[in-house]
Design a protein around this motif. Structure first.
Motif, PDB file in Angstrom:
ATOM      1  N   ILE A   1      62.895 -34.139 -43.932  1.00 30.68           N
ATOM      2  CA  ILE A   1      62.713 -33.119 -42.906  1.00 30.68           C
ATOM      3  C   ILE A   1      61.481 -33.390 -42.049  1.00 30.68           C
ATOM      4  N   ASP A   2      61.585 -32.991 -40.801  1.00 32.34           N
ATOM      5  CA  ASP A   2      60.532 -33.155 -39.808  1.00 32.34           C
ATOM      6  C   ASP A   2      59.747 -31.839 -39.702  1.00 32.34           C
ATOM      7  N   GLY A   3      58.676 -31.885 -38.909  1.00 31.31           N
ATOM      8  CA  GLY A   3      57.955 -30.660 -38.586  1.00 31.31           C
ATOM      9  C   GLY A   3      56.861 -30.297 -39.565  1.00 31.31           C
ATOM     10  N   ASN A   4      56.364 -31.273 -40.348  1.00 33.06           N
ATOM     11  CA  ASN A   4      55.374 -30.975 -41.376  1.00 33.06           C
ATOM     12  C   ASN A   4      53.992 -31.488 -41.004  1.00 33.06           C
ATOM     13  N   ASP A   5      52.993 -30.765 -41.448  1.00 35.02           N
ATOM     14  CA  ASP A   5      51.617 -31.225 -41.357  1.00 35.02           C
ATOM     15  C   ASP A   5      51.105 -31.394 -42.785  1.00 35.02           C
ATOM     16  N   ILE A   6      50.604 -32.573 -43.099  1.00 32.79           N
ATOM     17  CA  ILE A   6      50.143 -32.880 -44.460  1.00 32.79           C
ATOM     18  C   ILE A   6      48.736 -33.446 -44.370  1.00 32.79           C
ATOM     19  N   GLU A   7      47.805 -32.771 -45.027  1.00 34.37           N
ATOM     20  CA  GLU A   7      46.398 -33.145 -44.953  1.00 34.37           C
ATOM     21  C   GLU A   7      45.889 -33.522 -46.341  1.00 34.37           C
ATOM     22  N   PRO A   8      45.371 -34.764 -46.514  1.00 34.00           N
ATOM     23  CA  PRO A   8      44.852 -35.161 -47.822  1.00 34.00           C
ATOM     24  C   PRO A   8      43.511 -34.493 -48.127  1.00 34.00           C
ATOM     25  N   LEU A   9      43.315 -34.171 -49.398  1.00 36.55           N
ATOM     26  CA  LEU A   9      42.090 -33.548 -49.890  1.00 36.55           C
ATOM     27  C   LEU A   9      41.561 -34.450 -51.004  1.00 36.55           C
ATOM     28  N   PHE A  10      40.457 -35.144 -50.746  1.00 30.29           N
ATOM     29  CA  PHE A  10      40.045 -36.246 -51.616  1.00 30.29           C
ATOM     30  C   PHE A  10      39.066 -35.854 -52.725  1.00 30.29           C
ATOM     31  N   THR A  11      38.466 -34.690 -52.663  1.00 29.20           N
ATOM     32  CA  THR A  11      37.496 -34.317 -53.697  1.00 29.20           C
ATOM     33  C   THR A  11      37.875 -32.977 -54.303  1.00 29.20           C
ATOM     34  N   GLY A  12      37.336 -32.731 -55.507  1.00 29.38           N
ATOM     35  CA  GLY A  12      37.603 -31.464 -56.165  1.00 29.38           C
ATOM     36  C   GLY A  12      37.116 -30.281 -55.359  1.00 29.38           C
ATOM     37  N   ASN A  13      35.907 -30.386 -54.816  1.00 26.91           N
ATOM     38  CA  ASN A  13      35.376 -29.274 -54.024  1.00 26.91           C
ATOM     39  C   ASN A  13      36.259 -28.990 -52.814  1.00 26.91           C
ATOM     40  N   THR A  14      36.709 -30.047 -52.142  1.00 24.18           N
ATOM     41  CA  THR A  14      37.558 -29.866 -50.962  1.00 24.18           C
ATOM     42  C   THR A  14      38.904 -29.257 -51.328  1.00 24.18           C
ATOM     43  N   ALA A  15      39.543 -29.808 -52.350  1.00 23.78           N
ATOM     44  CA  ALA A  15      40.872 -29.325 -52.741  1.00 23.78           C
ATOM     45  C   ALA A  15      40.813 -27.907 -53.291  1.00 23.78           C
ATOM     46  N   TYR A  16      39.891 -27.670 -54.206  1.00 27.65           N
ATOM     47  CA  TYR A  16      39.811 -26.338 -54.812  1.00 27.65           C
ATOM     48  C   TYR A  16      39.410 -25.273 -53.803  1.00 27.65           C
ATOM     49  N   ASN A  17      38.476 -25.610 -52.920  1.00 26.71           N
ATOM     50  CA  ASN A  17      38.068 -24.631 -51.903  1.00 26.71           C
ATOM     51  C   ASN A  17      39.220 -24.289 -50.965  1.00 26.71           C
ATOM     52  N   ALA A  18      40.020 -25.290 -50.597  1.00 28.87           N
ATOM     53  CA  ALA A  18      41.170 -25.033 -49.722  1.00 28.87           C
ATOM     54  C   ALA A  18      42.184 -24.129 -50.422  1.00 28.87           C
ATOM     55  N   MET A  19      42.434 -24.371 -51.703  1.00 27.08           N
ATOM     56  CA  MET A  19      43.375 -23.545 -52.446  1.00 27.08           C
ATOM     57  C   MET A  19      42.829 -22.124 -52.629  1.00 27.08           C
ATOM     58  N   LEU A  20      41.554 -22.022 -52.958  1.00 31.23           N
ATOM     59  CA  LEU A  20      40.950 -20.696 -53.157  1.00 31.23           C
ATOM     60  C   LEU A  20      40.936 -19.893 -51.857  1.00 31.23           C
TER      61      LEU A  20
END
Length: 476
Positions: free
Chosen positions: A110-129
């Motif tokens: 499927i098309d129409g997606n935006d996917i952004e990599p999160l390389f560190t724990g602080n970055t990934a966890y903060n984005a999820m929180l």
């Protein structure tokens, strides 16, 4: 009496031999079992029924029997057929790859997606929180490990506050790891009033076989609109309140667009199996007119597990290796491929495809030895092995020709390929792949290349240990 015992032996051996012929796909394994069955009266039959039957596959298929698997419909306007890859600036030689994974995953590209990599724990966890803190309708969270201390405290706090706001929440944990982690995440979630369920808890199933059928998937979806998936567990070793402290590394992804519905679909099916509750429509999925076109990444979810008729993860690896024309990059903390994958890597190298493999140097000695016991043949073909220095990196990534990316929870070992339930996403987008290539280049600059000549110089007792751990790698 002797005639009766002899006739019984013959009848049992014939019945067992028929089962071997019908069920064993490997000719060598089938031949060995036939020899054992006929040359070891009674014992051969006993050992086959105890050790020769794939009860993991049978149990995995049987445990979903009677459950109606839900597949959320994808809007036609987002579906990309294999013949239209060129419209999205994707080379036509990826058509076999797209076709193969379409048949394996039983999901549309499927098309129409935006996917952004999160390389560190602080970055990934903060984005999820942040996504959880801003949630309005629903939160689903599936993870293999959930520590109730460290970063887990923040997750439980945000989930509790969201629950108090009226957001409906479902948390699905692997049944084994939920009982092994201390302090108890089960008690923490129960005390916070957060609805949760356990996937294949051996304490509930009372069957040892369930210790092998683990859910290794990592999925979080907020309001049916924002998704997170990749390699990060909610783990104390991947986060620190001190930004200068070295912690373990991994790679997670923030995803938006119609691909989020595929993440949610995997969750609601696992939730139905684990809890018996059916989740459909609002608030778990967006309505058709609400699904946004967020970006230009072509993506497809691949939910793999021992209950599937085809080995989806292994098939994805194989097809990607077979279509590669210039380069393949693999990053995995547990790289113990089987003979079929080793042959496919060798074949790619013979086609002058550059193959680079990145593994942590500070892995456990046993797992590193199992890799060494497997990697020597690949190194002999001409692959490059990079031993990455601390901190430990848990990322599971594969890039082909700088155009195609496979990311998610699946490793290159027997557990991910045959025993665990995994979730990966294939992505077609050069800009996204370029961001992941930055991670590979960073690791390559600090890593040490381990060559075939160096492997041959390893002491005999090291190579003997490598071979022994390779034999027992399915149990690691």
């Amino acid at each position: 009496m002797l005639i009766f015992l002899w006739l019984t032996y013959v009848v049992l051996s014939i019945i067992t031999s028929i089962k071997v012929v019908l069920n064993k796909r490997n000719p060598l394994a089938a031949a060995l079992w036939l020899v054992i069955i006929w040359l070891a009266p009674y014992l051969g039959v006993f050992f086959y029924f105890m050790l020769g039957i794939n009860r993991v596959k049978r149990k995995a298929v049987g445990m979903r029997k009677g459950l109606h698997r839900y597949n959320h419909p994808t809007l036609e306007k987002f579906i990309v057929t294999e013949g239209k890859l060129d419209v999205h600036e994707i080379s036509s030689y990826y058509i076999p790859l797209a076709k193969s994974i379409h048949r394996l995953a039983e999901q549309s590209l499927i098309d129409g997606n935006d996917i952004e990599p999160l390389f560190t724990g602080n970055t990934a966890y903060n984005a999820m929180l942040e996504a959880i803190a801003n949630s309005k309708k629903s939160i689903v969270l599936m993870t293999y490990i959930f520590h109730a201390d460290g970063i887990g405290v923040k997750f439980i706090s945000e989930l509790r506050q969201a629950h108090a706001r009226g957001v409906v929440i479902r948390v699905l944990l692997d049944g084994v790891m939920a009982h092994l982690t201390r302090p108890s995440v089960v008690h923490a979630l129960r005390n916070a009033g957060i609805p949760f369920a356990l996937f294949n808890s051996p304490l509930l199933a009372r069957q040892f076989i369930f210790l092998n059928l683990r859910s290794h998937r990592k999925i979080c979806v907020v309001d049916g609109r924002i998704g997170f998936t990749g390699g990060f567990n909610i783990h104390r070793d991947y986060w620190s309140s001190n930004p200068d402290e070295a912690v373990h590394q991994d790679t997670h992804f923030r995803v938006t667009g119609p691909i989020v519905a595929q993440l949610s679909t995997v969750f609601v099916n696992e939730w139905l199996y684990s809890s018996g509750e059916t989740l459909r429509g609002e608030p778990w999925f967006l309505e058709e007119d609400e699904i946004p076109h967020e970006g230009r990444v072509l993506a497809r979810g691949i939910a793999a597990g021992p209950n599937e008729q085809q080995e989806r993860l292994r098939g994805s690896y194989l097809t990607a290796l077979n279509v590669a024309q210039k380069s393949v990059k693999i990053m995995s903390p547990y790289f113990i491929p089987d003979e079929v994958l080793i042959a496919a890597i060798g074949d790619a190298i013979n086609r002058q495809v550059e193959v680079d493999i990145f593994i942590p140097r500070n892995n456990s000695k046993i797992l590193l030895a199992a890799t060494m016991g497997t990697i020597n043949e690949i190194l002999g073909h001409g692959a490059r092995l990079w031993l990455c220095p601390p901190p430990f990196n848990h990322s599971k990534l594969m890039i082909v020709d700088d155009q195609w990316l496979l990311m998610g929870s699946g490793n290159w070992d027997e557990r991910s390929l045959r025993l665990n339930f995994e979730f990966n996403v294939e992505c077609y987008n050069a800009l996204l792949v370029n961001k992941i290539n930055t991670l590979f280049r960073t690791h390559q600059n600090s890593a040490t290349q381990f060559t075939y000549a160096e492997y041959l110089k390893r002491p005999f007792h090291h190579r003997l240990f490598d071979g022994c751990t390779r034999i027992f790698s399915p149990f690691l």
